[in-house]
Design a protein around this motif. Structure first.
Motif, PDB file in Angstrom:
ATOM      1  N   TYR A  15     -11.427   3.001 -12.376  1.00 16.40           N
ATOM      2  CA  TYR A  15     -10.369   3.160 -11.375  1.00 16.40           C
ATOM      3  C   TYR A  15     -10.304   1.924 -10.500  1.00 16.40           C
ATOM      4  O   TYR A  15     -11.342   1.359 -10.137  1.00 16.40           O
ATOM      5  CB  TYR A  15     -10.665   4.367 -10.466  1.00 16.40           C
ATOM      6  N   LYS A  16      -9.088   1.511 -10.156  1.00 20.84           N
ATOM      7  CA  LYS A  16      -8.933   0.503  -9.113  1.00 20.84           C
ATOM      8  C   LYS A  16      -9.389   1.126  -7.796  1.00 20.84           C
ATOM      9  O   LYS A  16      -9.149   2.316  -7.543  1.00 20.84           O
ATOM     10  CB  LYS A  16      -7.463   0.066  -8.981  1.00 20.84           C
TER      11      LYS A  16
ATOM     12  N   GLY B  87      -6.527   8.955  -4.463  1.00 18.89           N
ATOM     13  CA  GLY B  87      -5.724   9.958  -5.172  1.00 18.89           C
ATOM     14  C   GLY B  87      -6.441  10.607  -6.347  1.00 18.89           C
ATOM     15  O   GLY B  87      -5.833  11.367  -7.106  1.00 18.89           O
ATOM     16  N   ILE B  88      -7.725  10.348  -6.518  1.00 18.84           N
ATOM     17  CA  ILE B  88      -8.453  10.916  -7.671  1.00 18.84           C
ATOM     18  C   ILE B  88      -9.183  12.192  -7.249  1.00 18.84           C
ATOM     19  O   ILE B  88     -10.202  12.156  -6.568  1.00 18.84           O
ATOM     20  CB  ILE B  88      -9.468   9.902  -8.238  1.00 18.84           C
TER      21      ILE B  88
ATOM     22  N   ASP C 170      -6.893   3.082  -5.959  1.00 19.71           N
ATOM     23  CA  ASP C 170      -6.432   4.362  -6.513  1.00 19.71           C
ATOM     24  C   ASP C 170      -7.375   5.521  -6.197  1.00 19.71           C
ATOM     25  O   ASP C 170      -7.016   6.686  -6.369  1.00 19.71           O
ATOM     26  CB  ASP C 170      -6.276   4.247  -8.041  1.00 19.71           C
TER      27      ASP C 170
ATOM     28  N   SER D 204     -11.908  10.936  -4.309  1.00 13.92           N
ATOM     29  CA  SER D 204     -10.929  10.800  -3.217  1.00 13.92           C
ATOM     30  C   SER D 204     -11.624  10.593  -1.872  1.00 13.92           C
ATOM     31  O   SER D 204     -10.987  10.169  -0.906  1.00 13.92           O
ATOM     32  CB  SER D 204     -10.021  12.028  -3.149  1.00 13.92           C
TER      33      SER D 204
ATOM     34  N   SER E 292      -8.319  -5.485  -3.447  1.00 14.07           N
ATOM     35  CA  SER E 292      -7.429  -5.458  -4.618  1.00 14.07           C
ATOM     36  C   SER E 292      -8.106  -5.981  -5.880  1.00 14.07           C
ATOM     37  O   SER E 292      -7.612  -5.767  -6.983  1.00 14.07           O
ATOM     38  CB  SER E 292      -6.175  -6.293  -4.329  1.00 14.07           C
TER      39      SER E 292
ATOM     40  N   SER F 144     -12.805  -2.771  -8.856  1.00 11.05           N
ATOM     41  CA  SER F 144     -12.637  -1.500  -9.575  1.00 11.05           C
ATOM     42  C   SER F 144     -13.989  -0.836  -9.774  1.00 11.05           C
ATOM     43  O   SER F 144     -15.033  -1.482  -9.673  1.00 11.05           O
ATOM     44  CB  SER F 144     -11.928  -1.720 -10.915  1.00 11.05           C
TER      45      SER F 144
END
Ligand SMILES: [Mn+2]
Ligand SMILES: [Mn+2]
Lengths: 346, 130, 346, 130
Positions: free
Chosen positions: D67-68, D74-75, D71, D39, D56, D59
């Protein structure tokens, strides 16, 4: 009469009236007239602020200016130059360009009848050196303004001292700004931060750290770890721009000091500056035999303009009443005599 | 230091050329206690009702002289005086609608004695004048 | 034998071997083995660096770790925690979340058999207070690392002192980093700046200003006015992160000091640290009755890795030979006796 | 502090799915002396031959978990270990051409004890491997 004889004179920099001039509430002549009214007979002017059409205002400007000096009994003591080293996009001026810029401002000072020229703090020592003999020929002194957070042991000022001591030119020296002697955190700044959304415990921490000569440079990390907002971070940063030094540091450099910018932020109803102890500063100047001007520099407007009507005129008047008291002029008046030659208007 | 005086009240007007409304303009000041050479005016950003004008649509007029924003870096013989009300004009076919508009102005100045860019920002609600 | 009796022990933080560990040239067991080889029997470890799968490395990790301690005769002296207050995008952790994070790291320390836990400098005093009794129950001390440019009169550390003095908890204290005692500008840093494109006269100005206790905070403006490039501005900024304090400042706080991070940048061929005077530091620790570990923290790698093969192992070995000398262990060896219990491997 | 080790030599490869080359990938490390929760990895910017991949299209794979980039904020239950060679993959139909490529990687990390964003940058010339 005065218990200690001195030759210190009173003046005002039109920097002080910036709010009224910006808003066209005072004309340039109004400034001259006001200065004369309070016996601040030495005028300091910032051409780039007050001179429409700088650097070429035209012959008429200089004639009018000279006329005002005569009419109001005032003298042009100093002009303040800037040095726009970043004038050209993407590069810094060469030494030659900087020298030319300063010489042009020396010419302007001469035409205005000034004796002293404020060199702004970013003026390199090499430029001072390159302009010394030119200034000397014009009968001018080119004086580096030592403004907080600079001081006489600052690495930049040390480089200037090296040049001044080596050249021994009568044309080079210092113009100390009394904002280097801020003994306690200016209330106008902390109050403004509170109005802008700083939380009281953080403002107090900054003020207390400053006032107790704590590690103000440590405030940024402290505030960051305490979750400070941008206004609070601003007050922490501000505390590193303010400085306290014992005014006696000026004594060692007195032979180089020819003009004093009497910076102030707030003259209280009691007639003292809230943060800068002029009652400690002026005795040092007298002891050192300083015989130039105390030139008012009011800088409180920006901190109070959000809620108060700025009254620079009243603030400067108050500072001069304090100067009269500290210089012993009021004693002269009480004894029915003029303590300073020519200061009949007060 | 003079941020609150940057946008001048009562100065928002549409610009009319012949029969066409080609944009709008307003009066702005520098937030600075001295005048500044135009080459050091790095940006004058105008945002009306949340929409920021592209730099290419902006021009600035000081004491009768008009410059495209993009040309300012090369202007070494003119300046924006202290307290002078300059006119910033934005090309926008049709101009602004009648009534009140939320206006924001951000100016970025290159001040040589400062380590970081100077300037300021102001925001006011202005009614469109005729 | 020793002229002055003391109980100071030697250890190493695996922070020291970061270059070799990062590049997988040394395994975690290699670090333990190397420490034992040089008699640095007190181990300090950064779980987030050395523990794969942190914060849940699995049962096997702890068993293996305990086995190594037994096999090599070493002890886990300290673990270093971080506090990721900005873990969640867009907001700072709540006090509860911070407390939970610290407690989890205290649990890890306990399972590794440590006695001391490094609280990183951004740990708020409120979190120290909220974790004190938990640490005490676990038999651990939670020690704020005082790392340059922090010091005991820094506004942030003053807030921590207030909590420590008020709580009088045996579980709270300090872990001073000897990087707060940089007497002269580290050569590895100034040499690197030169290699990266800083001009010698600017590097010298930074080094001289630092070494003469000048106004290092004034270097940024000075460098700016001198047309400094980004690398040069970096060396000016660096000079404000380095600090010199008289090591005797630790004496007043000695009751709170339980572990020492023996930061170093360069052990010279002559066997001394170029910038940090351990010959002045260690006598102060002895005088103060300090009885914990000197835990090596080598931080020179980042400054030399552009042209030299980093050899952290050799650098740490040199520091320990210096420690042996300054702690009087070599006299013990010369006299045929072990100066420190259990330090048979050297 | 470990900027020069961020881009791992000899790791640049095209990504093939079935008969299609869908992009490219390479091995990257953190420039930091400890591991970091994902995060707090704010950006991993990849530029090849002057062309920066849109966020975009990027990854990241750490120890088998992909993970993209978008994202990562939020990890909270996975991390990039100290010195771990993660794989950064970029969607780019057709992938990269054979031969050498100039590769630049810039990582931005949110380090809580630092007042400004942390991270680092590296640049290397890598030959495309099969
Ligand atoms: Mn001044
Ligand atoms: Mn440390």
């Amino acid at each position: 009469m005065l218990s200690t004889a001195h030759q210190i004179k009173r003046g005002v920099s039109f920097y002080s009236y910036q709010e009224e001039c910006f808003l066209k509430k005072m004309s340039l002549e109004d400034c001259v007239s006001e200065a004369a009214t309070i016996g601040a007979l030495g005028i300091e002017i910032i051409p780039e602020q007050s001179m429409t059409g700088y650097p070429d205002p035209g012959e008429a400007f200089y004639r009018t200016w000279g006329g005002w000096m005569e009419k109001y009994g005032t003298t042009t003591v100093a002009t303040d130059l800037f040095l726009d080293t970043k004038r050209y996009p993407g590069r810094v001026m060469t030494l030659d360009e900087m020298t030319e810029s300063v010489r042009r401002d020396l010419d302007i000072a001469k035409r205005m009848g000034a004796k002293h020229v404020r060199a702004i703090i970013n003026t390199p020592p090499e430029v001072m050196e390159a302009c010394a003999s030119y200034a000397e020929k014009l009968g001018l002194k080119l004086l580096l303004e030592v403004h907080a957070p600079f001081h006489y042991e600052h690495p930049w000022v040390i480089r200037h001292l090296e040049v001044m001591h080596r050249l021994q030119s009568p044309a080079l020296g210092f113009m100390p700004d009394m904002g280097t002697f801020v003994e306690r955190f200016p209330r106008v700044m902390s109050d403004r931060a509170l109005r802008d959304g700083a939380r009281p415990h953080l403002v107090e921490l900054a003020v207390e750290t400053y006032n107790s000569r704590g590690d103000v440079h440590g405030l940024m990390d402290t505030f960051n770890y305490m979750g400070a907002n941008p206004v609070e971070q601003g007050i922490a940063r501000l505390s590193t721009f303010l400085t306290w030094n014992d005014p006696r540091v000026m004594l060692e450099h007195m032979p180089l000091i020819h003009h004093i910018q009497a910076k102030f932020y707030e003259m209280t109803d009691e007639g003292t500056e809230y943060s800068i102890p002029y009652d400690k500063i002026i005795p040092v100047l007298i002891e050192g035999g300083y015989n130039g001007y105390l030139s008012s520099e009011y800088e409180g407007n920006r901190h109070i303009q959000d809620i108060f009507e700025v009254d620079s005129v009243e603030q400067v008047r108050r500072q001069h009443r304090m100067f009269e008291r500290l210089l012993g002029e009021d004693e002269g008046v009480a004894a029915g005599a003029s303590a300073q030659g020519g200061h009949s208007v007060r | 230091m003079f941020d609150k005086y940057m946008i001048v009240e009562d100065t928002l007007r549409n610009v009319v050329e012949g029969d066409d409304v080609t944009g709008f303009q307003l009066g702005v000041r520098l937030p600075y206690y001295r005048g500044l050479g135009l080459s050091m005016v790095e940006d004058v950003q105008v945002t009306v009702d949340g929409e920021t004008a592209p730099a290419s649509a902006v021009s600035l007029t000081v004491h009768g002289n008009t410059y495209k924003l993009a040309d300012l870096p090369g202007i070494f013989d003119d300046r924006w005086e202290m307290g002078e009300i300059a006119t910033v004009a934005v090309d926008k076919p049709g101009g602004l609608g009648r009534g009140e508009h939320s206006v924001a102005v951000r100016e970025r100045l290159r001040i040589s004695y400062m380590p970081v860019p100077g300037g300021g920002a102001d925001q006011k609600v202005l009614a469109l004048r005729d």
